[in-house]
Enzyme design. Sequence first.
Site, PDB file in Angstrom:
ATOM      1  CE  LYS B  75      64.845  21.254  36.352  1.00  0.00           C
ATOM      2  NZ  LYS B  75      63.946  20.380  35.557  1.00  0.00           N
ATOM      3  CB  SER B 150      63.759  17.064  37.587  1.00  0.00           C
ATOM      4  OG  SER B 150      63.497  17.829  36.436  1.00  0.00           O
ATOM      5  CB  SER B 174      60.652  17.792  35.060  1.00  0.00           C
ATOM      6  OG  SER B 174      61.252  16.549  35.329  1.00  0.00           O
TER       7      SER B 174
END
Lengths: 480, 487
Positions: B75, B150, B174
């Site tokens: 990420k 996210s 997330s």
Amino acid sequence: MNWEVVIGLEVHLQLATQSKIFSGSSTRFGAEPNTQASAVDLAMPGMLPVLNEQAVRYAVLFGLGIGAEIGQRSVFDRKNYFYPDLPKGYQISQFEQPIVGKGSFTVTLSDGTTKTIGITRAHLEEDAGKSLHDAIPGASGIDLNRAGTPLLEIVSEPDIRSAEEAVAYLKALHTLVTYLGISDGDMSQGSMRCDINLSLRRRGVSEFGTRTEIKNVNSFRFVERAIHSEIERQSDILEDGGVIIQETRLYDAERDETRSMRSKEVANDYRYFPDPDLLPVVLSDETIEAIRATLPELPEAKRERFKKQYGLGDYDAKALCDSQAMANYFEETANAGGDAKLAANWMLSELAAQLNAHNIDLGQAPVSAQQLGQLIIRIKDNTLSSKMAKQVFDALWQGEGEVDAIIDQRGLKQVSDSGALEGLVNEVVAANPDQVAQYQAADEGKQKKLLGFFVGQIMKASKGQANPKLVNELLNKALK
Amino acid sequence: MTASIRSLAADLRQGKTSAVELTQEYLQRIAQFDDQLNSYITLAPDRALTQAQAADERIANGDASLLCGIPIAHKDLFCTRNLATTCASKMLANFVSPYNATVVERIDASGAVTLGKTNLDEFAMGSSNENSFFGVVKNPWDLNCVPGGSSGGSAAAVAAELCVAATGTDTGGSIRQPAAFCGITGLKPTYGRVSRLGMVAYASSLDQGGVMAKSADDCAILLEAMAGFDPKDSTSSDHATTHYSEQLNESIAGLRIGIPRQYFNEQLDPKMTALLQTALVELEKLGAQLIDIDLQQTALAIPAYYIIAPAEASTNLSRYDGVRYGYRCENPTDLQDLYVRSRSEAFGEEVQRRILVGTYSLSSGYYDAYYGQAQRARRLIAEDFAKAFSQVDIIASPTTPGPAFGLDSKTQDPVAMYLEDIYTLAVNLAGLPGLSMPAGFYDHRPVGLQLIGNHFDEATLLRTAHQFQQTTDWHIRRPSLISGGKA
């Protein structure tokens, strides 16, 4: 004056840790800008603070040194504001739960009276960087070497009533923290900076007046002068029926006046809240006791001991205990020389004068305590007159070798053999019949003066080596 | 390919493929599919191939872990040395960190190959991956739907097999919510289990790095490489880690699974209830015991979270001031202008909203009513869970209220968006580990079942999910986008 001054001091003390409070960067003073700023100090994304345990120990030592409550659970908070020298946009400090709670501190004033000043709290925090406004043409530079240096902010109660008390408090604080070894206390490098909160009130009134805060004063002398000038400013306003505005001011040493900082951020809201990147500092009783066990003998205790053990007076004891280095030097000299009083006298006169003249610290003095002790031995055994001793001391200072070697080299042995001196005395008396006659005709007061003439002649004839005490005795006999 | 880490590791050792070939294959797939998904922000083909070569050497020398040579992605919130770390923000669009996050450092050490950095909501603030400066990410199961957020890029990339596994971060759901939306397995470990150093902060007391992969087994292998104490993160725990991947085969017979009444109530979409009920029955068949429990403080989670997270974010993001790195506005007239314009021009709308909310709730005069009160609510939620864990071993709940929603369907209504996290937030507030595993399909879109564990009991979550995945195939289904229509 109708006005009583009320002062509280906030001292920012730089702790003598090797590395910063939340990063591994060095805290050394004077490096090239930004060479001691790590990713943590620069507040790079994802960087996290790690608490320096030494800073915690030092704070606890301070608390124990003033007999304060130690916060067994203290919390680091974020103090939020934007400024270019504050890379994270917040300063890590302690707000509601400081590491050191209430304590107090007793100082001795010049008239010998003592005054106890309350300590509200002391908390750990990180220093900010520095803005350099003249390094880059047309722009401001930021040096983050200092960012993250550990500070202990020591907040006093508004117990101080004069500039003298303020300075006495700061000096005593300075002595204490250097004894504790938690700070070098070097004010010229900003290791000890002071904010002065000052207000006036009419004598007999119990409420405080409106205060101003004078920021970042960095010498004892400036503290004294800033207080005097702010008292004058405030009393002028009050005498004229004006009101004091609560504000932050700066002391301008060149003009000897305080000036409003005129900051727009008067009502700054720092939005303090516990820093989620750091755990609360929890100190067990065992940890605190282990730190207590490392407390050195503190100035007050040492003074008392010096008075008792060495028979020193208040003044000498205080002067010698102002720094730990001085006190240690004294003890070593006294032990080596076998005479504490002489050791104290020599340190506070000859040695102090030389240190002053050369503007150096005791640690840099070329004369060791052992050497001074040896000199004292030679004074006590009558080898040296005090005048000769001064010569030897100067030679020691110049690095000419050890005491006895200097005495030999310079042929400085005092003649204390009365047989040898008697001959000299008789010669001088015989050579100066007029003065002898004058002497014998004079009254006692005049005689003393005339005696000096004979002593001088004898000392000259002995090349300064006659024992003056013995010469006096022999002369008195010979002139009768 | 639906390749598991174990099967790929075996192939690599048997010489059926090499790390370099595998890496090239994944880079090709990314070239083929990612135009449609936008799951990656930055690709690192050269770096990946260099890593793959090194991995092949290690494998040849017999000195390789299971992860060695396995293509993964990070990420883009984890700092990677010499490789851009943008946090999906204009603010850091030009930022290259000089250091690796501890997570990256550890995964690199395992020999895994990093293909690139995945898309996310800007600074991890969002539940749909629509708040990215680098564009929205699309759900591989339905290109008209969001992948969740996210960690939407990581979830989409894993689901579309554009990497074998990926790291994610989870502050309020997330990892779990996008895992559920994309039909993969995602684990948010206990707070403190994985180092936060080099993981760009959103809300420090809630942020936790974790893993996203097709199966619990893959998650366990990746977690093993990442987890553990980091002396450079004061909030990381020195609680011993375990070999998560070696305990997966133990039976879950007798496992007590708490079913919170407050989560499976009439407010839950009946179709979701039915789907999840089926999954729970599956767990019962495996010997688990379902026990009704109460989590009475659940309603406090959303308000508490949306005070605490923005408050911390508001100060965490103060460092982006245009002074030292990142975006700086052009021709600032003075310091104030530099701050205001740099931040206004470079932070997206949702980030600005949270900074404002957080700044407000920390303000003097409001602190007690907001931040103070939220902290008290947080304690109540934690106590609620502690009580539940005195009766049960794990807790099961929906991961999300429904399947992936349509792109742009909630962007105008932040509160509706915040409600998406209703089942996941409490877990972060309590610092517990939470896992989402694929549990069925709702109108062709995957849904997840959330498993919540006690502190540091990731092993039980992974084992339960693994056992479930031995008798179900939800986690190995493939979106038609990549399977050419064959599910």
